[in-house]
Design a protein around this motif. Structure first.
Motif, short mmCIF file in Angstrom:
data_model
loop_
_atom_site.label_atom_id
_atom_site.label_comp_id
_atom_site.label_asym_id
_atom_site.label_seq_id
_atom_site.Cartn_x
_atom_site.Cartn_y
_atom_site.Cartn_z
N HIS A 6 0.85 -1.20 0.00
CA HIS A 6 0.00 0.00 0.00
C HIS A 6 0.88 1.25 0.00
O HIS A 6 1.37 1.68 1.04
CB HIS A 6 -0.92 -0.02 1.22
CG HIS A 6 -1.88 1.12 1.28
ND1 HIS A 6 -2.53 1.62 0.17
CD2 HIS A 6 -2.31 1.89 2.33
CE1 HIS A 6 -3.33 2.62 0.52
NE2 HIS A 6 -3.19 2.80 1.82
N LEU A 7 1.07 1.81 -1.20
CA LEU A 7 1.89 3.01 -1.35
C LEU A 7 1.06 4.23 -1.72
O LEU A 7 1.60 5.33 -1.85
CB LEU A 7 2.95 2.77 -2.45
CG LEU A 7 3.83 1.52 -2.30
CD1 LEU A 7 4.81 1.41 -3.46
CD2 LEU A 7 4.57 1.53 -0.98
N GLY A 8 -0.24 4.04 -1.91
CA GLY A 8 -1.09 5.13 -2.38
C GLY A 8 -1.62 5.98 -1.24
O GLY A 8 -2.35 5.50 -0.38
N ARG A 9 -1.23 7.26 -1.25
CA ARG A 9 -1.73 8.19 -0.24
C ARG A 9 -1.86 9.57 -0.88
O ARG A 9 -0.94 10.05 -1.53
CB ARG A 9 -0.76 8.25 0.95
CG ARG A 9 -1.24 9.08 2.12
CD ARG A 9 -0.40 8.76 3.35
NE ARG A 9 1.01 8.99 3.13
CZ ARG A 9 1.63 10.14 3.35
NH1 ARG A 9 0.96 11.19 3.80
NH2 ARG A 9 2.92 10.28 3.14
N ILE A 10 -3.03 10.20 -0.73
CA ILE A 10 -3.23 11.54 -1.27
C ILE A 10 -2.52 12.54 -0.37
O ILE A 10 -2.73 12.55 0.85
CB ILE A 10 -4.72 11.88 -1.37
CG1 ILE A 10 -5.40 10.95 -2.38
CG2 ILE A 10 -4.93 13.33 -1.80
CD1 ILE A 10 -6.88 11.18 -2.54
N MET A 11 -1.68 13.39 -0.95
CA MET A 11 -0.95 14.39 -0.19
C MET A 11 -1.88 15.56 0.16
O MET A 11 -2.90 15.79 -0.48
CB MET A 11 0.25 14.90 -0.99
CG MET A 11 1.21 13.80 -1.39
SD MET A 11 1.84 12.89 0.03
CE MET A 11 2.82 11.63 -0.78
N SER A 12 -1.46 16.34 1.14
CA SER A 12 -2.29 17.44 1.63
C SER A 12 -2.53 18.51 0.59
O SER A 12 -3.51 19.26 0.67
CB SER A 12 -1.64 18.06 2.88
OG SER A 12 -1.64 17.13 3.94
N SER A 13 -1.64 18.62 -0.39
CA SER A 13 -1.80 19.66 -1.41
C SER A 13 -2.73 19.24 -2.54
O SER A 13 -3.04 20.03 -3.42
CB SER A 13 -0.42 20.00 -2.00
OG SER A 13 0.17 18.84 -2.56
N GLN A 14 -3.20 17.99 -2.52
CA GLN A 14 -3.90 17.46 -3.68
C GLN A 14 -5.42 17.52 -3.59
O GLN A 14 -6.09 17.62 -4.60
CB GLN A 14 -3.47 16.00 -3.93
CG GLN A 14 -2.01 15.88 -4.35
CD GLN A 14 -1.59 14.45 -4.51
OE1 GLN A 14 -1.82 13.61 -3.64
NE2 GLN A 14 -0.94 14.14 -5.62
N GLU A 15 -5.97 17.44 -2.39
CA GLU A 15 -7.42 17.39 -2.26
C GLU A 15 -7.85 18.14 -1.00
O GLU A 15 -7.03 18.57 -0.20
CB GLU A 15 -7.88 15.92 -2.15
CG GLU A 15 -7.79 15.13 -3.46
CD GLU A 15 -8.86 15.52 -4.45
OE1 GLU A 15 -9.71 16.37 -4.11
OE2 GLU A 15 -8.84 14.99 -5.57
N THR A 16 -9.17 18.27 -0.82
CA THR A 16 -9.68 18.87 0.40
C THR A 16 -9.43 17.91 1.57
O THR A 16 -9.19 16.72 1.38
CB THR A 16 -11.18 19.14 0.29
OG1 THR A 16 -11.87 17.87 0.14
CG2 THR A 16 -11.49 20.02 -0.91
#
Length: 319
Positions: free
Chosen positions: A72-82
């Motif tokens: 599991h390497l998938g993580r949305i960064m803080s700059s990408q979404e609400t």
């Protein structure tokens, strides 16, 4: 698919690190690539999906492929979404992932985390080991989902030992095609610094981090591990060695740098990470290095020379 090989789901497949991991595993395993941002083409032999972990179709993948393991390497960064969408993807989506892994008897799960979960503050110890509290959520709302993902992973680590969960807290991952904050800064001609601050930082090359992930996945030793080299360097020294021109931002009062960043829309220097450019967060990677007999192959000079040479090539119009 070759039924004699294990079948592995790798999330975050659109990212450079995931693609490095896939290249290392594709000969000896059946790979299924998943990303909730975009679908990527990795060859006819690798099925690729763009899918929301919270949607019904995600469980269908577990039914179809009978996964042996999940990376599991998938993580949305803080700059990408609400903030809410990040929480839904990073935390609630990860919870679905763990539940499906348990339901469909996946034998091993590896989760990539970050040293950011420890939090940046002036009283951090010189070396932070895996037993240290995760204080990032106390300092900024934008890192709550990172800490919650860690807490969730730890809960499932003890709740379902049959999943053999390994959690890797990596230092700054840098190198070709890496698109995180620190890599963007090192790759910039002009790089922001906070006046009066130059914290010690650790860097690991993407090649070495991919090697670490594959090594940890192939050697099943569940637990929580910091991943970092034994050497470190000050932030401003890293900028100079990468060929960056430093731009000083006033650091006091504390609200001032955040106001300047927002006013001038300095996306490469997000406000939620300001403290990480003020106070050192130096993690102790000895447990991982000893457990897996791991030693990074890329030196700090290799890392910084890549960014410096890239700027020179761009200046000559060769890039």
């Amino acid at each position: 698919m070759d039924k004699t090989k294990p079948t592995i789901m790798i999330t975050g497949a659109a990212g450079a690190l995931a693609q490095q991991v896939i290249q290392r595993l594709r000969e000896n395993a059946n790979i299924v690539a998943v990303d909730f941002r975009e679908q990527v083409y990795l060859g006819d032999e690798i099925p690729s999906y763009c899918i929301d972990f919270n949607k019904r179709g995600f469980e269908d993948l577990f039914r179809k492929y009978n996964f042996t393991g999940v990376i599991h390497l998938g993580r949305i960064m803080s700059s990408q979404e609400t903030r809410m969408r990040r929480y839904n993807a990073n935390v609630l989506g990860a919870q679905k992932l763990f539940e499906f892994c348990h339901k469909y008897e996946v034998k091993q799960v590896l989760v990539l985390s970050t040293y950011h979960v420890y939090g940046a503050m002036p009283y951090n110890p010189a070396l932070i080991d895996e037993q240290a509290p995760l204080k990032a959520a106390e300092l900024t709302m934008d890192l709550i989902d990172s800490v919650e993902l860690e807490n969730l992973s730890t809960i499932y680590l003890w709740k379902y030992p049959d999943l053999n969960i390994t959690i890797l807290r990596a230092c700054n991952i840098v190198g070709p095609e890496v698109r995180n904050t620190i890599s963007k800064i090192l790759g910039s001609e002009y790089a922001p610094t906070l006046l009066g601050f130059s914290p010690i930082m650790q860097f690991i090359h993407i090649d070495d981090m991919a090697d670490a992930i594959v090594l940890a996945f192939q050697t099943i030793k569940p637990g929580i591990y910091n991943v970092a080299p034994d050497d470190w360097v000050s932030y401003q020294d890293a900028l100079l060695r990468s060929g960056c021109k430093r731009v000083q931002i006033p650091s006091i009062p504390p609200v001032l740098p955040k106001m300047i960043i927002k006013t001038f829309n300095l996306k490469k220097f997000p406000t939620y990470l300001v403290n990480y450019f003020k106070y050192p967060v130096v993690i102790d990677g000895r447990l991982f290095n000893k457990t897996y007999n791991f030693r990074p192959q890329k030196s700090l000079s290799d890392i910084f020379n890549y960014y410096k040479e890239r700027k020179l090539m761009q200046g000559k119009g060769e890039y």
